[in-house]
Design a protein around this motif. Structure first.
Motif, PDB file in Angstrom:
ATOM      1  N   ARG A  13       3.630   5.587  -5.670  1.00  0.00           N
ATOM      2  CA  ARG A  13       3.440   5.496  -7.126  1.00  0.00           C
ATOM      3  C   ARG A  13       2.420   6.516  -7.616  1.00  0.00           C
ATOM      4  N   GLU A  14       1.416   6.755  -6.784  1.00  0.00           N
ATOM      5  CA  GLU A  14       0.347   7.701  -7.147  1.00  0.00           C
ATOM      6  C   GLU A  14       0.660   9.132  -6.700  1.00  0.00           C
ATOM      7  N   ASP A  25       0.831  -1.210   0.000  1.00  0.00           N
ATOM      8  CA  ASP A  25       0.000   0.000   0.000  1.00  0.00           C
ATOM      9  C   ASP A  25       0.868   1.262   0.000  1.00  0.00           C
ATOM     10  N   GLU A  31       2.205   1.693  -3.498  1.00  0.00           N
ATOM     11  CA  GLU A  31       1.136   2.225  -4.349  1.00  0.00           C
ATOM     12  C   GLU A  31       0.912   3.716  -4.090  1.00  0.00           C
ATOM     13  N   LYS A  32       0.954   4.091  -2.833  1.00  0.00           N
ATOM     14  CA  LYS A  32       0.742   5.494  -2.454  1.00  0.00           C
ATOM     15  C   LYS A  32       1.823   6.386  -3.085  1.00  0.00           C
TER      16      LYS A  32
END
Length: 434
Positions: free
Chosen positions: A11-12, A5, A8-9
């Motif tokens: 990455r965004e 997570d 992903e965080k």
């Protein structure tokens, strides 16, 4: 909380919280985060950067992953100087004795070189018997006596940086500015100092190839320093030609000694004097850098700075008499002279090529496990702007093994770019950021 997570965080392009950064790094240090997940996180940082807050937390945690060295028994203004590295960069060898002669204490972790020529440790280890401090107690003892506190990196100091750097090296994430900034500053914050002066090299022979990226790196490192209540100053210096004339470890020790005798190359002197004057300004002894140059000249011309180097070498197990007897240093058995094939003015020196030419004859390391030959190296005789006649000597190679000498010669010849019109001398100190 799951590592995936957090990847992903980032990455965004979302900002990680303090707790999330703590979780990620602590779990990685414990071995609970596999390298493939940390590699993904590093690549996300490479593309999406870090916020000021993220970078400070990331760096602070790296610092706190190991020991922090204090100099409680040293009543001196402590200067920690760091260079991002370059070809012929012998600044620390010259600067530390000058700072000691001016009444400062040097507080610095030094490294071994990878690529090009050796690091500060490799240069001093060209001296037979010389041994760097391995513990903070040894470091403090020598620093109290000589004013020079240099220590090699240890597994106990910022171990997280060592682990992350190895991963960055094999995942193409080394050039990330926030990751470079955190790597450098975590080590700077792990040792007590009153001012941190960073010499960021810019140009062909440096890690930072252009000034805009160098300025961005400087800005990020200053921000980290401010967050940690540390005074940080940055010198952007030119690495579009080798610093000085000698490349290679024993060779650079000799050139450093000659600089302390007042016979040094102009560019070496300019970088050293700028950093020393910044230290004087940080301490409050001067208001303008020019005021400091006279003070520095005094400790050089009186021989005090040279005597500080001799004392440091003696205290570290070496023979300090080498400051007046270079035969004590290791010398290569063979010498090859290199002559220009053309007339002209030196318009450019491909500095990285010169560094590689020194590395392949044994002056540097291509791999961490490579052994350095401290006696070998290169001396150049022409700098940017100099006139060259056909058949005039450009350089000398000092070697023991013929294996790569021919290639080294060709690399040096290729590194010299001549033009018909005279080129201006290179500016050495490009900018000072305080």
């Amino acid at each position: 909380m799951r590592i995936v997570d957090l990847i992903e965080k980032k990455r965004e392009k979302e900002e990680l919280t303090k707790d999330e950064i703590h979780f990620l790094l602590n779990e990685y240090l414990k071995g609970n985060v596999p390298d493939y997940q940390m590699s993904a996180f590093l690549m996300a940082v490479y593309f999406n950067d870090m916020t000021k807050s993220e970078l400070f937390e990331f760096t602070s945690l790296m610092r706190d992953s190991g020991d922090v060295i204090k100099f409680e028994k040293i009543n001196k203004f402590l200067v920690d100087k760091h260079s991002t590295g370059g070809v012929g960069d012998k600044v620390t060898v010259v600067l530390a004795p000058i700072l000691a002669a001016l009444g400062f204490g040097t507080a610095k972790l030094s490294g071994k070189g990878l690529g090009h020529t050796g690091g500060t440790i490799d240069k001093f280890e060209a001296i037979e018997g010389f041994r760097f401090s391995n513990t903070s107690d040894e470091l403090v003892k020598i620093a109290r006596k000589t004013g020079i506190g240099l220590m090699g990196y240890s597994d106990k100091i910022v171990p997280l940086d060592k682990k992350l750097y190895s991963l960055r090296d094999v995942t193409a994430t080394v050039p990330s500015i926030p990751l470079i900034a955190s790597s450098i500053m975590s080590k700077k914050l792990a040792i007590q100092s009153d001012v941190i002066i960073l010499d960021v090299k810019v140009g062909d022979g440096a890690f930072m190839k252009d000034i805009n990226h160098a300025k961005e790196l400087a800005k990020r490192m200053i921000e980290i320093g401010v967050g940690a209540a540390r005074k940080v100053k940055v010198v952007l210096s030119n690495m579009d030609e080798p610093l000085g004339y000698s490349i290679g470890n024993a060779n650079e020790i000799i050139e450093s000694i000659e600089t302390l005798k007042g016979n040094g190359a102009k560019d070496v002197k300019e970088v050293v004097y700028t950093i020393a004057a910044l230290a004087l300004k940080a301490k409050g002894e001067i208001k303008e850098l020019e005021e400091g140059y006279k003070k520095i000249d005094e400790v050089v011309n009186s021989g005090l700075a040279l005597s500080k180097l001799k004392e440091f070498i003696n205290e570290s197990g070496g023979n300090g008499n080498l400051v007046n007897d270079y035969s004590i240093l290791p010398a290569a058995k063979e010498k090859l002279e290199i002559f220009s094939k053309n007339n002209g003015y030196v318009a450019k020196i491909k500095t990285e090529e010169i560094g590689k030419a020194a590395m392949i004859i044994g002056a540097g390391r291509a791999k961490k496990e490579d052994k350095i030959d401290h006696s070998v190296g290169i001396k150049i005789f022409k700098k940017v702007g100099d006139k060259v006649e056909k058949g005039e000597k450009l350089a000398e190679i000092y070697y023991n093994d013929e294996k790569n000498v021919k290639n080294s010669k060709e690399m040096i010849l290729d590194a010299y770019v001549l033009e018909t019109k005279k080129i201006k001398e290179q500016k050495v100190v490009l900018e000072i950021i305080e």
